[in-house]
Design an enzyme around this catalytic site. Structure first.
Site, mmCIF file in Angstrom:
data_model
loop_
_atom_site.group_PDB
_atom_site.id
_atom_site.type_symbol
_atom_site.label_atom_id
_atom_site.label_comp_id
_atom_site.label_asym_id
_atom_site.label_seq_id
_atom_site.Cartn_x
_atom_site.Cartn_y
_atom_site.Cartn_z
ATOM 1 N N ASP A 227 -5.690 -20.989 69.371
ATOM 2 C CA ASP A 227 -4.798 -21.644 68.414
ATOM 3 C C ASP A 227 -4.605 -23.106 68.792
ATOM 4 O OD1 ASP A 227 -3.783 -20.231 66.251
ATOM 5 O OD2 ASP A 227 -2.397 -19.085 67.505
ATOM 6 N N ASP B 109 -0.934 -19.261 69.888
ATOM 7 C CA ASP B 109 0.234 -20.051 70.284
ATOM 8 C C ASP B 109 1.447 -19.130 70.414
ATOM 9 O OD1 ASP B 109 0.551 -19.534 67.612
ATOM 10 O OD2 ASP B 109 1.118 -21.579 67.054
ATOM 11 N N GLU C 254 -1.168 -13.988 57.118
ATOM 12 C CA GLU C 254 -0.033 -13.330 57.782
ATOM 13 C C GLU C 254 1.082 -13.055 56.764
ATOM 14 O OE1 GLU C 254 1.157 -15.150 61.448
ATOM 15 O OE2 GLU C 254 2.970 -13.933 61.614
HETATM 16 O O1 KIV Z 1 -0.522 -16.848 67.703
HETATM 17 C C1 KIV Z 1 -0.701 -15.736 67.195
HETATM 18 O O2 KIV Z 1 -0.489 -14.688 67.823
HETATM 19 C C2 KIV Z 1 -1.164 -15.661 65.824
HETATM 20 C C3 KIV Z 1 -1.184 -14.316 65.205
HETATM 21 C C4 KIV Z 1 0.123 -14.040 64.603
HETATM 22 C C5 KIV Z 1 -2.277 -14.213 64.214
HETATM 23 O O3 KIV Z 1 -1.445 -16.649 65.234
#
Ligand code: KIV
Length: 294
Positions: free
Chosen positions: A114, A75, A212
């Site tokens: 995501d 996302d 994270e």
């Molecule tokens: O959306 C994304 O890039 C992520 C990373 C920070 C793991 O969730």
């Protein structure tokens, strides 16, 4: 994966859910698709795998050819593709075409999508419905959701519906406002909270736990507490895998970089130089030359 276990096994070695009980992939077999059981084998072997974000065809092709085991249609497209300030505004309908492009372009990597903010928080049913869309319309192989043990029932429902789920704990960018900005999570006494989150989510069936902005010591404790692989971004080196946003990794994005980013190229300067040279050539009449002319 860093060891030879990134090679795939024959079709008979592919493991249906619940993932990870199948035979280890044979190092002698030729490289094939990266499956969830390969990531789980990496954890058992103590080997590592790499994950990068990808949002379209060419980067998906390139990262796949480079042997990156997992591509994340994050996302983070919100603030790296669509021009938003945060990951919050991006929608399922905006991410699905990006996900399809990545999944069509990667021959080998596991493609994880995501679930964006607003697409899974209301109920397990909402999460299953969004997950189905990413697997069916986005051609993703798995999805990722942000949140701690509160989401264990959601993960369980998704896994039971046949949707492999990666859990994302620690700093969760969709909760930026609730968390009071970009802050390291799981320091000191707060480490136990992350361990409890990871255990609950893994017990619910998450095939992997991403962390994270977590202190390395906490991330190591989380990794030790779960049998599933872990992935870190700003979580030290004890996780099974590492992930970075590709525009950070390759230096396409300008501005301040987070402490956890290592830049492996300076694509922003390379593209700026190329575009500047092209503009000058057009204005001066150097391009197109006879060799570019029919
Ligand atoms: O959306 C994304 O890039 C992520 C990373 C920070 C793991 O969730």
């Amino acid at each position: 994966m860093a060891s030879s276990n990134s090679s795939n096994s024959s079709a008979s070695a592919e493991v249906p859910a619940p993932y990870g009980n199948g035979p280890a992939p044979s190092p002698a077999s030729k490289p094939g698709k990266v499956r969830i059981h390969h990531l789980q084998q990496a954890k058992r072997d103590g080997s590592k795998f790499a994950m990068l974000t990808a949002y379209e065809q060419y980067t998906a092709e390139i990262f796949d050819a480079a042997g990156i085991e997992v591509l994340l249609v994050g996302d983070s497209a919100s603030n790296n593709v669509f021009g938003n300030e945060t990951s919050l505004p991006v929608t399922v309908d905006e991410l699905l075409p990006l996900c399809r492009a990545v999944a069509r372009s990667a021959k080998r990597a596991l493609v994880v999508a995501d679930l964006p903010f607003g697409s899974y928080e209301v109920s397990a049913e909402q999460a299953v419905a969004a997950g189905v869309r990413f697997l069916k319309e986005g051609l993703a192989h798995a999805v990722k959701i942000e949140g701690g043990k509160y989401y264990a029932p959601t993960v369980r429902a998704m896994v039971q519906a046949g949707i492999p789920v990666m859990a994302h704990i620690g700093f969760t960018p969709q909760s930026e406002h609730a968390l009071g900005g970009y802050r390291v999570q799981g320091r000191g006494d707060d480490a136990q909270r992350l361990i409890d989150d990871a255990v609950a989510l893994a017990d619910a069936g998450a095939f992997c736990v991403l962390m994270e902005m977590v202190p390395a010591q906490t991330a190591a404790a989380v990794d030790a507490a779960v049998s599933v692989p872990t992935v870190g971004i700003g979580a030290g080196k004890e996780t099974t895998g590492q992930v970075l946003v590709w525009q950070d990794m390759a230096g396409l994005r300008g501005g301040r970089m987070a402490k956890f980013v290592k830049q492996y190229a300076d694509l922003r300067s390379t593209l700026l130089d190329a575009a500047t040279a092209y503009g000058e050539d057009v204005r001066s009449g150097q391009f197109p030359g006879p060799e570019h002319t029919f």
